[in-house]
Design an enzyme around this catalytic site. Structure first.
Site, mmCIF file in Angstrom:
data_model
loop_
_atom_site.group_PDB
_atom_site.id
_atom_site.type_symbol
_atom_site.label_atom_id
_atom_site.label_comp_id
_atom_site.label_asym_id
_atom_site.label_seq_id
_atom_site.Cartn_x
_atom_site.Cartn_y
_atom_site.Cartn_z
ATOM 1 N N LYS A 76 40.994 37.506 41.237
ATOM 2 C CA LYS A 76 42.133 37.743 40.346
ATOM 3 C C LYS A 76 41.917 38.806 39.277
ATOM 4 O O LYS A 76 42.862 39.456 38.837
ATOM 5 C CB LYS A 76 42.533 36.426 39.674
ATOM 6 C CG LYS A 76 43.480 35.621 40.532
ATOM 7 C CD LYS A 76 44.893 35.709 40.021
ATOM 8 C CE LYS A 76 45.887 35.681 41.153
ATOM 9 N NZ LYS A 76 47.272 35.682 40.681
ATOM 10 N N ASP A 123 46.517 29.100 36.141
ATOM 11 C CA ASP A 123 45.772 27.931 36.606
ATOM 12 C C ASP A 123 44.290 28.117 36.311
ATOM 13 O O ASP A 123 43.510 27.206 36.393
ATOM 14 C CB ASP A 123 45.928 27.828 38.119
ATOM 15 C CG ASP A 123 45.244 28.988 38.787
ATOM 16 O OD1 ASP A 123 44.089 28.818 39.218
ATOM 17 O OD2 ASP A 123 45.820 30.081 38.846
HETATM 18 C C1 LIG Z 1 42.179 31.801 44.245
HETATM 19 C C2 LIG Z 1 43.587 32.238 44.345
HETATM 20 N N1 LIG Z 1 44.057 32.627 45.521
HETATM 21 C C3 LIG Z 1 45.329 33.024 45.673
HETATM 22 C C4 LIG Z 1 46.203 33.059 44.606
HETATM 23 C C5 LIG Z 1 47.637 33.446 44.847
HETATM 24 O O1 LIG Z 1 48.045 34.601 44.182
HETATM 25 P P1 LIG Z 1 49.586 34.811 43.876
HETATM 26 O O2 LIG Z 1 49.979 33.896 42.757
HETATM 27 O O3 LIG Z 1 49.683 36.244 43.530
HETATM 28 O O4 LIG Z 1 50.352 34.463 45.095
HETATM 29 C C6 LIG Z 1 45.744 32.655 43.349
HETATM 30 C C7 LIG Z 1 46.633 32.683 42.183
HETATM 31 O O5 LIG Z 1 46.261 32.345 41.066
HETATM 32 C C8 LIG Z 1 44.407 32.229 43.209
HETATM 33 O O6 LIG Z 1 43.911 31.835 42.025
#
Ligand SMILES: Cc1ncc(COP(=O)(O)O)c(C=O)c1O
Length: 402
Positions: A76, A123
């Site tokens: 992220k 989160d």
């Molecule tokens: C580990 C992880 N994977 C995937 C995502 C998904 O990203 P998005 O909210 O852009 O769909 C997040 C979002 O916080 C994440 O923390």
């Protein structure tokens, strides 16, 4: 078994697809160059799980392991750090192409910028990236987390010097709180989702994810590996999935792989939007009680959805057990393959591929997705064990097993 649902959209004529002018290849290269200027930068591994893939009945499985990203255990930071770089470049009247990590963190830049506070709702993973970048810049950050967030994730954000709280709100309401605070306190909102009137920073965040996707396709090409036929992308608000899809479309053009979006049943807002297929965004409300904390978002990103609608044909909604399966498969692949430590939101795509290939009740889904012994699948393990306690419970002690 809990329900696994699939919605398929008809593939659109290439010439009629949404134009990707904000995601051109040259721009993606510039994003990567910016990230490469960070002292912590190294390419994350692309793990070839050929034996596991063959065991599942496909030709190959490539896993991009983002647990190695900047020492932060998740992908992220790519988005938040790029958006903050762009914000600073704009404030200084410069182009991001002229800015390196060294320049944005220099005392001269700090003097020009004065004291800034970056605020976000998260989160965990996005907030940690924003807090880390603000800290590196000698600036402040405030992070609001939804209720039920893991204490470990809160502490990791606080360790980066942020003022961080776990609120009593769900993710979407925490975003609203951060926005109100930004307006009342004059802080800069760095949110990884867009809504009407708030689009510049979310576009930069999506563009920031290009580094991860560009590294993956360049690794595939430079190792002489077969290009992917299928890419599975997990989604919260869908910024990551749309940023990656845009890059794949620019790189592979008309021979781009089949894209499948994967979400938890409790927060399947892209699935619901695709299912309705009426040009509107469809939201999901409630507590979104899922172990896939990063994906517990009920409102799709408004700038991501038009890209996905035109370039991603499959949308899957699935239960927590699939994420847990994925964590175990990646932690314990077929002998001879390298294991990957993958958290709940990182592993769900591997879990769904394994389930679809091994569960005879899902034969129809396998056929609809066109998964065969010739398929080459690419997934992004977007986080490592960001909630260590749950990781151990799932992988070592079989939590969420059947
Ligand atoms: C580990 C992880 N994977 C995937 C995502 C998904 O990203 P998005 O909210 O852009 O769909 C997040 C979002 O916080 C994440 O923390």
């Amino acid at each position: 078994m809990d329900t696994i649902k699939l919605v398929q959209l008809e593939a659109k004529d290439w010439s009629k697809r949404y134009a990707l002018q904000d995601f051109e290849m040259n721009h993606a290269k510039q994003v990567k160059a910016y990230h490469q200027s960070f002292p912590q930068y190294t390419e994350t591994p692309l793990v070839e799980m050929t034996r596991t893939a063959n065991h599942l009945g496909i030709a190959n499985l490539y896993v991009k392991d983002e647990s190695y990203r900047f020492g932060l255990n998740a992908f992220k930071v790519l988005g938040g750090s790029y958006a903050i770089g762009q914000y600073i470049a704009k404030k200084l009247g410069k182009s991001i192409a002229e800015l390196t990590f060294g320049e944005i963190t220099s005392p001269e830049t700090k003097k020009l910028l004065g004291d800034l506070t970056f605020v976000t709702a998260t989160d965990g993973n996005h907030g940690r990236g924003v807090a880390w970048t603000a800290n590196q810049l000698g600036q402040k950050s405030v992070v609001y987390m939804p209720k039920g967030s893991a204490i470990e994730r809160l502490e990791n954000i606080q360790k980066e010097g942020a003022e961080a709280y776990i609120t009593e709100l769900n993710y979407d309401d925490a975003v609203r709180l951060a926005n109100e605070k930004a307006e009342s306190e004059g802080w800069i909102m760095v949110q990884d989702t867009a809504w009407d009137g708030y689009e510049e920073i979310p576009i930069w965040i999506m563009q920031g994810y290009a580094t991860m996707a560009l590294e993956a396709v360049e690794q595939i090409t430079s190792k002489g590996l077969q290009p992917p036929t299928h890419v599975f992308l997990q989604a919260g608000v869908g910024s990551m999935a749309s940023g990656v899809t845009a890059l794949l479309a620019q790189y592979y053009k008309e021979s781009m792989p089949v894209i499948t979006i994967v979400e938890p049943n409790e927060a399947a807002c892209l699935y619901e939007t695709a299912k309705a297929d009426d040009g509107d965004i469809h939201v999901v409300t409630g507590d979104m009680n899922t172990i896939m904390a990063g994906l517990a978002c009920g409102e799709p990103c408004t700038i991501g959805m038009p890209i996905l609608r035109d370039y991603a044909t499959n949308y899957i909604s699935c239960p927590d057990t699939i994420a847990a399966d994925g964590m175990r498969v990646l932690a314990s692949p077929t002998k001879g393959d390298m294991p990957v430590v993958s958290g709940e939101s990182g592993a769900v795509t591997t879990g769904i591929v394994a389930q679809i290939m091994k569960n005879s009740e899902l034969l129809d889904m396998k056929e609809k997705l066109g998964l065969t012994e010739k398929s080459v699948v690419l997934v992004f393990s977007t986080e490592g064990d960001t909630d260590q306690k749950n990781y151990e419970d799932v992988v070592w002690f079989g939590k969420y097993g059947k």
